[in-house]
Design a protein around this motif. Structure first.
Motif, PDB file in Angstrom:
ATOM      1  N   THR A   4       0.835  -1.077  -0.047  1.00 18.72           N
ATOM      2  CA  THR A   4      -0.014  -0.104   0.013  1.00 18.72           C
ATOM      3  C   THR A   4       0.871   1.282   0.115  1.00 18.72           C
ATOM      4  N   ALA A   5       0.376   2.405  -0.826  1.00 21.52           N
ATOM      5  CA  ALA A   5       1.167   3.450  -0.733  1.00 21.52           C
ATOM      6  C   ALA A   5      -0.139   4.335  -0.893  1.00 21.52           C
ATOM      7  N   GLY A   6      -0.070   5.387   0.233  1.00 19.98           N
ATOM      8  CA  GLY A   6      -0.982   6.335   0.572  1.00 19.98           C
ATOM      9  C   GLY A   6      -2.536   5.842   0.593  1.00 19.98           C
ATOM     10  N   ARG A   7      -3.340   6.044  -0.444  1.00 18.55           N
ATOM     11  CA  ARG A   7      -4.703   5.735  -0.444  1.00 18.55           C
ATOM     12  C   ARG A   7      -4.765   4.477  -1.410  1.00 18.55           C
ATOM     13  N   VAL A   8      -3.594   3.795  -1.974  1.00 16.88           N
ATOM     14  CA  VAL A   8      -3.748   2.777  -3.110  1.00 16.88           C
ATOM     15  C   VAL A   8      -3.221   1.522  -2.440  1.00 16.88           C
ATOM     16  N   VAL A  23      -7.644   0.388  -5.574  1.00 14.87           N
ATOM     17  CA  VAL A  23      -6.551  -0.660  -5.925  1.00 14.87           C
ATOM     18  C   VAL A  23      -6.061  -0.497  -7.266  1.00 14.87           C
ATOM     19  N   VAL A  24      -4.895  -0.830  -7.564  1.00 19.88           N
ATOM     20  CA  VAL A  24      -4.075  -0.438  -8.795  1.00 19.88           C
ATOM     21  C   VAL A  24      -3.505  -1.670  -9.207  1.00 19.88           C
ATOM     22  N   LEU A  25      -3.803  -2.148 -10.499  1.00 20.97           N
ATOM     23  CA  LEU A  25      -3.284  -3.559 -10.684  1.00 20.97           C
ATOM     24  C   LEU A  25      -2.211  -3.228 -11.941  1.00 20.97           C
ATOM     25  N   THR A  26      -0.854  -3.557 -11.795  1.00 20.45           N
ATOM     26  CA  THR A  26       0.139  -3.539 -12.837  1.00 20.45           C
ATOM     27  C   THR A  26       0.900  -4.806 -13.063  1.00 20.45           C
ATOM     28  N   GLY A  27       1.755  -4.845 -14.118  1.00 23.69           N
ATOM     29  CA  GLY A  27       2.642  -6.229 -14.324  1.00 23.69           C
ATOM     30  C   GLY A  27       4.121  -5.715 -14.163  1.00 23.69           C
ATOM     31  N   VAL A  51      -3.514   6.753 -21.204  1.00 23.37           N
ATOM     32  CA  VAL A  51      -2.489   7.567 -20.554  1.00 23.37           C
ATOM     33  C   VAL A  51      -1.118   7.081 -21.207  1.00 23.37           C
ATOM     34  N   PRO A  52      -0.143   7.794 -21.704  1.00 22.95           N
ATOM     35  CA  PRO A  52       1.063   7.662 -22.127  1.00 22.95           C
ATOM     36  C   PRO A  52       1.667   6.909 -21.417  1.00 22.95           C
ATOM     37  N   SER A  53       2.609   5.822 -21.800  1.00 17.97           N
ATOM     38  CA  SER A  53       3.268   4.960 -20.750  1.00 17.97           C
ATOM     39  C   SER A  53       4.111   5.694 -19.821  1.00 17.97           C
ATOM     40  N   GLU A  54       4.661   6.819 -20.418  1.00 24.52           N
ATOM     41  CA  GLU A  54       5.688   7.700 -19.706  1.00 24.52           C
ATOM     42  C   GLU A  54       5.043   8.156 -18.348  1.00 24.52           C
ATOM     43  N   ARG A  55       4.004   8.460 -18.518  1.00 26.97           N
ATOM     44  CA  ARG A  55       3.038   9.089 -17.214  1.00 26.97           C
ATOM     45  C   ARG A  55       2.289   8.341 -16.367  1.00 26.97           C
ATOM     46  N   VAL A  56       2.466   6.865 -16.579  1.00 26.53           N
ATOM     47  CA  VAL A  56       1.788   5.783 -15.871  1.00 26.53           C
ATOM     48  C   VAL A  56       2.203   5.973 -14.287  1.00 26.53           C
ATOM     49  N   GLU A  57       3.367   6.014 -14.097  1.00 28.68           N
ATOM     50  CA  GLU A  57       3.939   6.153 -12.806  1.00 28.68           C
ATOM     51  C   GLU A  57       3.734   7.473 -12.115  1.00 28.68           C
ATOM     52  N   GLY A  58       3.332   8.551 -12.617  1.00 31.69           N
ATOM     53  CA  GLY A  58       2.798   9.577 -12.244  1.00 31.69           C
ATOM     54  C   GLY A  58       1.539   9.571 -11.850  1.00 31.69           C
ATOM     55  N   ILE A  64      -0.124   6.751 -10.988  1.00 25.59           N
ATOM     56  CA  ILE A  64      -0.185   6.001  -9.993  1.00 25.59           C
ATOM     57  C   ILE A  64       0.236   6.586  -8.713  1.00 25.59           C
ATOM     58  N   ALA A  65       1.148   7.466  -8.734  1.00 22.71           N
ATOM     59  CA  ALA A  65       1.611   8.456  -7.505  1.00 22.71           C
ATOM     60  C   ALA A  65       0.659   9.344  -7.257  1.00 22.71           C
TER      61      ALA A  65
END
Length: 344
Positions: free
Chosen positions: A8-12, A50-54, A184-191, A193-194
């Motif tokens: 978990t990170a913050g609300r996620v 909840v956020v799902l990634t690979g 969402v552009p892949s380069e923005r995905v981490e942003g 999620i944050a």
């Protein structure tokens, strides 16, 4: 090493599929781990989303662990594969009904079971790298994990085309077909999620969603809708071959390389899914079809040709569409008695 990473990170609450060497293929243990995490987070007031990634660079998930299915169908009694599907399909239904936002990042390759753990979510994010497909007819199988419902709901006959050919689509076509909600552009995905960890989902999305790169299906709608409305696979192939568009002919040749039985059962499953009311009813139907597929030669042969030996030369049985009878197809939909999935 855990095949599903949870933190978990913050609300996620983060779910990370973590088998990058096999493109995060879903095992039975992974399905159970995801389900347990969803239970814990559903009752945790600190987790809002909840956020799902690979893991890895290649994609979210290439599908279920079909090597395990192959070995069970060839050497075992099929109970292992049936138990896997039972829990997997229950998880698909749960994701669709999850009471908190379930954000699936469909970056890179998302196929088969990967679609099942993502496309039923409440917020589905595609990227310019997304390659989304239900390629089951190429291994002698039928779209499952609720895929026949998702594709049955696509505009016109787009879902029929995707289900029968197993064609891969990108972000724009996923949006068109209702398999994704945002790009969402892949380069923005981490942003993204944050931001989800700090703020409500709509606010986070507003900062990162961009237009999708142009797709392909919209300009093929005319021949897709004209050809795939046919009542039989034979007639679909005939219309595709007779149509002037080279892409239609290419689709026909793709169909003629697929399992004839899988094609006919897939068409029947899609048409039935359009008449069924709920995802749960469709998953019950798919479970009957999947369990029946375990007892037929094409599933083992298809996985052998594509995944085990990789000779890409499956020997289908029956070998032609004409040899697959209506009775052969109807057997796939026969009730399982005490073994029914029973979601509906």
């Amino acid at each position: 090493m855990n095949d599903v990473l949870l933190h978990t990170a913050g609300r996620v609450g983060r779910l990370v599929l973590n088998r990058p060497k096999v493109l995060n293929a879903l095992s039975h243990a992974m399905v159970r781990a995801i389900d347990a995490a969803l239970t814990a987070w559903e009752h945790d007031p600190a987790v809002a989303t909840v956020v799902l990634t690979g893991a890895g660079e290649r994609g979210l998930c290439a599908g279920g662990d079909i090597r395990a299915v192959h070995d069970d169908a060839r050497d075992g009694d099929g109970t292992g594969a049936a138990a896997f599907w039972r829990d997997e399909y229950r998880l698909n239904a749960r994701i669709a009904r999850y009471p908190k936002p379930y954000v699936a990042i469909m970056d890179g390759i998302v196929m088969g079971g990967g679609v099942g753990v993502s496309a039923h979510g409440s917020v589905r994010i595609a990227t310019e790298r997304s390659r989304i497909a239900m390629p089951e007819t190429g291994i002698g199988f039928v779209p499952d994990v609720g895929g026949t419902r998702l594709l049955a709901l696509a505009p016109g006959e787009l879902g029929t085309h995707l289900a029968l050919t197993g064609a891969q689509i990108g972000a724009a076509d996923a949006l068109l077909c209702g398999l994704a909600d945002h790009c969402v552009p892949s380069e923005r995905v981490e942003g993204l999620i944050a931001d989800l960890a700090e703020r409500p989902v709509p606010d986070a999305l507003a900062r990162h969603v961009r237009p999708a790169p142009d797709g392909e299906l919209a300009r093929h709608r005319e021949w897709i809708d004209a050809c795939y409305t046919a009542g039989t696979v034979e007639e679909i192939v005939r219309r595709l071959l007779d149509h002037g568009d080279p892409a239609a002919k290419e689709a026909a040749h793709t169909l003629l390389s697929r399992s004839p039985t899988a094609l006919k059962v897939t068409l029947a499953a899609l048409r039935r899914a359009r008449r069924l009311g709920s995802l749960e009813e469709v998953l019950d139907q798919e479970y009957r079809v999947s369990c029946r597929a375990l007892t037929t030669p094409d599933l083992v042969e298809g996985i052998r040709a594509q995944v085990i030996d990789k000779d890409r030369a499956p020997r289908w049985s029956p070998a032609t569409l004409a040899e697959v009878t209506d009775a052969d197809v109807q057997r796939y939909f026969a009730p399982l008695g005490e073994r029914e999935l029973g979601l509906a």
